[in-house]
Write a protein that holds these residues in place. Structure first.
Motif, PDB file in Angstrom:
ATOM      1  N   ALA A   1       7.298   0.558   5.587  1.00 61.36           N
ATOM      2  CA  ALA A   1       8.558  -0.156   5.459  1.00 61.36           C
ATOM      3  C   ALA A   1       9.638   0.757   4.899  1.00 61.36           C
ATOM      4  O   ALA A   1      10.816   0.650   5.258  1.00 61.36           O
ATOM      5  N   TYR A   2       9.252   1.643   4.007  1.00 63.89           N
ATOM      6  CA  TYR A   2      10.180   2.635   3.467  1.00 63.89           C
ATOM      7  C   TYR A   2       9.364   3.801   2.940  1.00 63.89           C
ATOM      8  O   TYR A   2       8.138   3.713   2.797  1.00 63.89           O
TER       9      TYR A   2
ATOM     10  N   ASP B   1       4.679   6.971   1.512  1.00 60.34           N
ATOM     11  CA  ASP B   1       4.920   5.948   2.522  1.00 60.34           C
ATOM     12  C   ASP B   1       4.510   4.592   1.956  1.00 60.34           C
ATOM     13  O   ASP B   1       3.375   4.429   1.486  1.00 60.34           O
ATOM     14  N   CYS B   2       5.412   3.638   2.005  1.00 55.44           N
ATOM     15  CA  CYS B   2       5.195   2.339   1.377  1.00 55.44           C
ATOM     16  C   CYS B   2       5.071   1.257   2.439  1.00 55.44           C
ATOM     17  O   CYS B   2       6.047   0.921   3.130  1.00 55.44           O
TER      18      CYS B   2
ATOM     19  N   VAL C   1       0.869  -1.170   0.000  1.00 51.62           N
ATOM     20  CA  VAL C   1       0.000   0.000   0.000  1.00 51.62           C
ATOM     21  C   VAL C   1       0.910   1.224   0.000  1.00 51.62           C
ATOM     22  O   VAL C   1       1.832   1.313   0.816  1.00 51.62           O
ATOM     23  N   ILE C   2       0.662   2.146  -0.915  1.00 50.66           N
ATOM     24  CA  ILE C   2       1.423   3.395  -0.960  1.00 50.66           C
ATOM     25  C   ILE C   2       0.490   4.527  -0.559  1.00 50.66           C
ATOM     26  O   ILE C   2      -0.605   4.668  -1.101  1.00 50.66           O
ATOM     27  N   VAL C   3       0.946   5.340   0.396  1.00 50.79           N
ATOM     28  CA  VAL C   3       0.140   6.447   0.903  1.00 50.79           C
ATOM     29  C   VAL C   3       0.873   7.751   0.609  1.00 50.79           C
ATOM     30  O   VAL C   3       2.020   7.934   1.008  1.00 50.79           O
ATOM     31  N   LYS C   4       0.200   8.650  -0.095  1.00 51.53           N
ATOM     32  CA  LYS C   4       0.766   9.962  -0.419  1.00 51.53           C
ATOM     33  C   LYS C   4       0.490  10.911   0.731  1.00 51.53           C
ATOM     34  O   LYS C   4      -0.662  11.090   1.130  1.00 51.53           O
TER      35      LYS C   4
END
Length: 226
Positions: free
Chosen positions: A204-205, A215-216, A187-190
């Motif tokens: 995680a990174y 945010d990944c 999941v990628i959060v902007k």
């Protein structure tokens, strides 16, 4: 020019030879993927923060993404240009209309058409759409709109106009949990560059630019969150 539907305040959706627009006074907001033509060139695409965060090559051939907060679809276009098949979920019917029109016009541009062919618009609330996905996607993108983006005065005015239709997300935590429950690989959060982690979930990174951060959250292979 024909008026389609009045929206909040003095803004209204209008359609003319250039396509569908949201208009208020002298401000005009229109979905326009041609603005991204330079960014999706192969020489430039790999430098995009979102593409760096997504790491499409690590997900194997024909990766699948869901943009759960599609808006006008610009992030989704970057993912599609990077090789993802992207399902764009948009809950606001007026924003969805602007996006649908931008996709239609983009299909007519030979430089955009290959990426747009991998984009599918779904009108609905992601809290309802994500649990009904046929299969877990490789990636889910979340962009709960944040009000303090640093933009030019004109861009800020256009963002205010956009927010007549699309308010900042008021169910951020539920949206993140729904994304995780859909069992993607990540999941990628902007987020704003100095903003807190969404719902307090540490990624995680992260890939960080001048004004935004991706945010990944990488999930175990069985798709369950930490």
């Amino acid at each position: 020019m024909s008026d389609l539907e009045l929206v909040e305040g003095n803004a209204k959706l209008v359609e003319d030879e250039r396509g569908l627009s949201l208009v208020e006074g002298d401000l005009v907001l229109r979905g326009d993927f041609t603005r991204l033509l330079n960014r999706i060139r192969p020489a430039n695409l790999g430098r995009e923060l979102l593409v760096k965060a997504a790491k499409p090559r690590s997900l194997g051939p024909d990766p699948v993404a869901v943009d759960a907060t599609a808006g006008l679809g610009e992030d989704a276009l970057l993912l599609a240009a990077a090789g993802f098949s992207v399902r764009l979920v948009e809950r606001n019917p007026q924003v969805a209309a602007l996006l649908r029109d931008a996709l239609r016009r983009g299909q007519e541009n030979p430089r955009l058409a290959p990426a747009i062919a991998r984009m599918e618009l779904v009108e609905g609330d992601s809290l309802e759409v994500l649990p009904r996905l046929d299969a877990p996607p490789d990636l889910i993108l979340l962009d709960p709109m944040f009000p303090a983006r640093r933009k030019s005065a004109a861009s800020k005015k256009k963002m205010q106009l956009f927010q007549h239709l699309e308010c900042p997300c008021d169910v951020e935590e539920a949206l993140l949990h729904a994304a995780i429950a859909a069992r993607p690989r990540k999941v990628i959060v902007k987020r704003p560059v100095r903003g807190p982690h969404l719902a307090g979930v540490k990624p995680a990174y992260a890939i960080t630019g001048k004004t935004v951060r991706y945010d990944c959250i990488v999930l175990p292979r069985d798709g369950r969150g930490q």
